[in-house]
Design a protein around this motif. Structure first.
Motif, PDB file in Angstrom:
ATOM      1  N   LEU A   3       0.834  -1.195   0.000  1.00  0.00           N
ATOM      2  CA  LEU A   3       0.000   0.000   0.000  1.00  0.00           C
ATOM      3  C   LEU A   3       0.872   1.250   0.000  1.00  0.00           C
ATOM      4  O   LEU A   3       1.791   1.379   0.813  1.00  0.00           O
ATOM      5  N   GLU A   4       0.567   2.153  -0.924  1.00  0.00           N
ATOM      6  CA  GLU A   4       1.308   3.406  -1.015  1.00  0.00           C
ATOM      7  C   GLU A   4       0.325   4.564  -0.929  1.00  0.00           C
ATOM      8  O   GLU A   4      -0.765   4.521  -1.504  1.00  0.00           O
ATOM      9  N   VAL A   5       0.715   5.607  -0.202  1.00  0.00           N
ATOM     10  CA  VAL A   5      -0.162   6.762   0.025  1.00  0.00           C
ATOM     11  C   VAL A   5       0.538   8.012  -0.477  1.00  0.00           C
ATOM     12  O   VAL A   5       1.760   8.167  -0.319  1.00  0.00           O
ATOM     13  N   THR A   6      -0.257   8.899  -1.071  1.00  0.00           N
ATOM     14  CA  THR A   6       0.263  10.167  -1.583  1.00  0.00           C
ATOM     15  C   THR A   6      -0.592  11.303  -1.034  1.00  0.00           C
ATOM     16  O   THR A   6      -1.824  11.226  -1.042  1.00  0.00           O
ATOM     17  N   LEU A  23      -0.476   7.102  10.104  1.00  0.00           N
ATOM     18  CA  LEU A  23       0.350   6.727   8.956  1.00  0.00           C
ATOM     19  C   LEU A  23       1.690   7.452   8.932  1.00  0.00           C
ATOM     20  O   LEU A  23       2.603   7.034   8.229  1.00  0.00           O
ATOM     21  N   GLY A  24       1.799   8.541   9.687  1.00  0.00           N
ATOM     22  CA  GLY A  24       3.076   9.233   9.755  1.00  0.00           C
ATOM     23  C   GLY A  24       3.168  10.428   8.827  1.00  0.00           C
ATOM     24  O   GLY A  24       2.167  10.977   8.382  1.00  0.00           O
ATOM     25  N   VAL A  25       4.401  10.826   8.533  1.00  0.00           N
ATOM     26  CA  VAL A  25       4.681  12.054   7.788  1.00  0.00           C
ATOM     27  C   VAL A  25       4.817  11.756   6.307  1.00  0.00           C
ATOM     28  O   VAL A  25       5.470  10.778   5.917  1.00  0.00           O
ATOM     29  N   PHE A  26       4.220  12.619   5.487  1.00  0.00           N
ATOM     30  CA  PHE A  26       4.316  12.497   4.036  1.00  0.00           C
ATOM     31  C   PHE A  26       4.798  13.815   3.466  1.00  0.00           C
ATOM     32  O   PHE A  26       4.397  14.877   3.922  1.00  0.00           O
ATOM     33  N   LYS A  27       5.658  13.730   2.472  1.00  0.00           N
ATOM     34  CA  LYS A  27       6.090  14.942   1.786  1.00  0.00           C
ATOM     35  C   LYS A  27       5.117  15.223   0.643  1.00  0.00           C
ATOM     36  O   LYS A  27       4.736  14.304  -0.095  1.00  0.00           O
ATOM     37  N   ASN A  28       4.736  16.470   0.518  1.00  0.00           N
ATOM     38  CA  ASN A  28       3.750  16.890  -0.471  1.00  0.00           C
ATOM     39  C   ASN A  28       4.140  16.428  -1.869  1.00  0.00           C
ATOM     40  O   ASN A  28       5.240  16.700  -2.348  1.00  0.00           O
ATOM     41  N   GLY A  29       3.252  15.719  -2.509  1.00  0.00           N
ATOM     42  CA  GLY A  29       3.474  15.299  -3.887  1.00  0.00           C
ATOM     43  C   GLY A  29       4.253  14.009  -4.020  1.00  0.00           C
ATOM     44  O   GLY A  29       4.385  13.481  -5.123  1.00  0.00           O
ATOM     45  N   GLU A  30       4.750  13.477  -2.923  1.00  0.00           N
ATOM     46  CA  GLU A  30       5.548  12.247  -2.994  1.00  0.00           C
ATOM     47  C   GLU A  30       4.730  11.074  -2.484  1.00  0.00           C
ATOM     48  O   GLU A  30       3.865  11.219  -1.635  1.00  0.00           O
ATOM     49  N   THR A  31       5.038   9.902  -3.014  1.00  0.00           N
ATOM     50  CA  THR A  31       4.346   8.676  -2.646  1.00  0.00           C
ATOM     51  C   THR A  31       5.224   7.881  -1.695  1.00  0.00           C
ATOM     52  O   THR A  31       6.431   7.755  -1.918  1.00  0.00           O
ATOM     53  N   ARG A  32       4.619   7.391  -0.644  1.00  0.00           N
ATOM     54  CA  ARG A  32       5.388   6.606   0.323  1.00  0.00           C
ATOM     55  C   ARG A  32       4.625   5.341   0.676  1.00  0.00           C
ATOM     56  O   ARG A  32       3.403   5.366   0.845  1.00  0.00           O
ATOM     57  N   GLU A  33       5.379   4.260   0.826  1.00  0.00           N
ATOM     58  CA  GLU A  33       4.774   2.993   1.259  1.00  0.00           C
ATOM     59  C   GLU A  33       4.465   3.077   2.758  1.00  0.00           C
ATOM     60  O   GLU A  33       5.219   3.690   3.520  1.00  0.00           O
ATOM     61  N   VAL A  34       3.338   2.505   3.147  1.00  0.00           N
ATOM     62  CA  VAL A  34       2.999   2.479   4.572  1.00  0.00           C
ATOM     63  C   VAL A  34       3.133   1.045   5.078  1.00  0.00           C
ATOM     64  O   VAL A  34       2.820   0.089   4.370  1.00  0.00           O
ATOM     65  N   THR A  35       3.593   0.922   6.297  1.00  0.00           N
ATOM     66  CA  THR A  35       3.802  -0.408   6.868  1.00  0.00           C
ATOM     67  C   THR A  35       2.495  -0.946   7.435  1.00  0.00           C
ATOM     68  O   THR A  35       1.515  -0.207   7.622  1.00  0.00           O
TER      69      THR A  35
END
Lengths: 135, 334
Positions: A3-6, A23-35
């Protein structure tokens, strides 16, 4: 794919940090996998799975496969209720867990709507005094 | 559903493209705003029928015209303030390439309005979730502003007025920006001669607290259109005032009060740099032309500091704005 969140907000610079509780911290416009742990924390926080929560959102999006079974919305159960009412009897029979309308002593009211498909219990309803009542 | 706590809730703001058309928080550009409290509510003029029917009790009730209003209190944060300032009775000038500087000056608009985009006056949809249940408020504008210091932290209280209440569909997923508070080390007060563009010198170090108020005298307007919600929010006189307390060390400003001498007063809060120019985030409120309405000095008691308590009011000025709210922010509102 995991699962990846943007998170996307065009008013803020790329890389600007947003936090989604659980889910934690996300950088604007970037996609990150969530554990899986983060997903579970999100479900515990919100009562909803990640994909259910974001499906209509234009700010937060998700793709990939969740590693945690999405929890149903709070207040709704996947399992039909076993309460012996007419509507639940129909739902329970559909789900393969039939419920019998039974008399448990005391007064039992007939269902609010008359339905030819509903089986009327053979056992007559008998009024009984609760134990210990003084007449 | 069990009882809930306020801390579990949230408020989100979405700039509207059509005034009064509610946009849910799943809409692109929605910002979740950390607040201290809110009291947004449905306000109705319900009709009670005084029919004479052999009874002294009102006999019937009919839904009447309504609007929404309430207060939103937040710690002032340059990331969020521009969104609320866009939804008020201000003319807007934007400059910079990131961070951006938004200069807000009172306009002469008679009512709130919005546009599809741009740095023009807008309205907003506010969504509040209380104990997991969503409330949507459409066509919102900020009719009053108050900036004050609370234990050294800059706070902003907004008087919201809106057209209607809506039921949000999708609530979206809150995505929070880290707080950027203006703490006790962020603030300065300046006093100078009034001018369209005053020349402020060194900060005045005698002020003990500062509260400023801007009131656009907003009022809901319902019209006959087969709809109970307000048709628009009107504005009246713009009133800008401040009240403060300072050490009484000179009778200069006291004499200015008696002579109705025009003065300029600036209240500024900065982060990430020592001055507004160097800061990455900043809030500045300028009273370019003001008079003291009261200036009280007394001997409070044997061991009491001699303080002056003063209130001031902004006046119009040729070639300039009576007040200007400037916000320096990373937000790029287009």
């Amino acid at each position: 794919m995991a699962l990846e969140v943007t998170v996307t907000n065009d008013d803020f610079p790329k890389g600007f940090e947003f936090t989604i509780n659980g889910l934690g911290v996300f950088k604007n416009g970037e996609t990150r996998e969530v554990t899986a742990d983060q997903e579970r924390a999100f479900v515990a926080e919100t009562g909803m799975g990640v994909r259910d929560s974001v499906k209509a959102s234009e700010v937060v999006s998700a793709k990939g496969t969740s590693s945690v079974k999405d929890s149903p919305p709070v207040g709704v159960s996947d399992t039909a209720s076993l309460d012996p009412t007419v509507e639940n009897k129909k739902a329970a029979e559909k789900a393969g867990t039939p419920v019998e309308l039974i008399s448990v002593g005391g007064i039992s009211s007939p269902p609010d709507t008359i339905d030819d498909e509903v089986a009327v219990p053979d056992t007559p309803v008998v009024l009984t005094k609760p134990p210990g009542e003084v007449t | 559903m069990p009882a809930g706590l306020g801390g579990s809730g949230w408020l989100a703001i979405t700039l509207e493209t059509v005034m009064g058309t509610y946009l849910p928080p799943s809409t692109a550009g929605t910002l979740w705003v950390p607040i201290i409290s809110e009291s947004l509510h449905y306000e109705e003029d319900r009709y009670l029928s005084p029919q004479i029917r052999q009874s002294t009790v009102m006999s019937d009730a009919k839904p009447g015209y309504y609007h929404v209003e309430g207060d939103v209190v937040l710690e002032a944060d340059a990331n969020f303030l521009p969104y609320f300032a866009h939804c008020s009775r201000f003319a807007i000038a934007k400059s910079g390439a990131g961070p951006y500087v938004y200069d807000y000056t009172p306009s002469q608009a008679g009512s709130a309005s919005t546009a599809a985009s741009g740095n023009v006056a807008r309205t907003c949809s506010l969504t509040v979730v209380r104990n997991g249940l969503g409330f949507g408020y459409a066509g919102c504008t900020m009719g009053t502003w108050e900036f004050t210091l609370d234990n050294g932290v800059l706070r902003c209280s907004l008087g919201v007025m809106g057209l209607s209440e809506q039921l949000p569909g999708a609530l979206g997923t809150p995505a929070w920006i880290s707080s950027g508070l203006f703490g006790a080390d962020a603030h300065s007060v300046y006093v100078a001669a009034a001018a369209a563009t005053p020349t402020f010198g060194a900060a005045d170090l005698t002020f003990n607290g500062f509260t400023s108020n801007i009131n656009f005298n907003a009022a809901p307007q319902n019209r006959i259109n087969a709809n109970r919600s307000a048709s628009y929010i009107s504005f009246g006189e713009t009133e800008a005032t401040y009240n403060t307390e300072l050490d009484f060390t000179s009778r200069t400003e006291y004499d200015n009060f008696k002579a109705t001498t025009r003065r300029a007063v600036r209240f500024e809060s900065v982060r990430g740099g020592a001055t507004f120019t160097l800061a990455t985030e900043a809030v500045r409120l300028d009273f370019n032309n003001s008079i003291y309405e009261s200036y009280d000095v007394g001997l409070g008691g044997l061991g009491d500091l001699i303080m002056a308590t003063t209130t001031g009011r902004a006046l119009g000025i040729a070639g300039g704005a009576p007040i200007q709210l400037s916000i320096k922010s990373a937000a790029n509102i287009a």
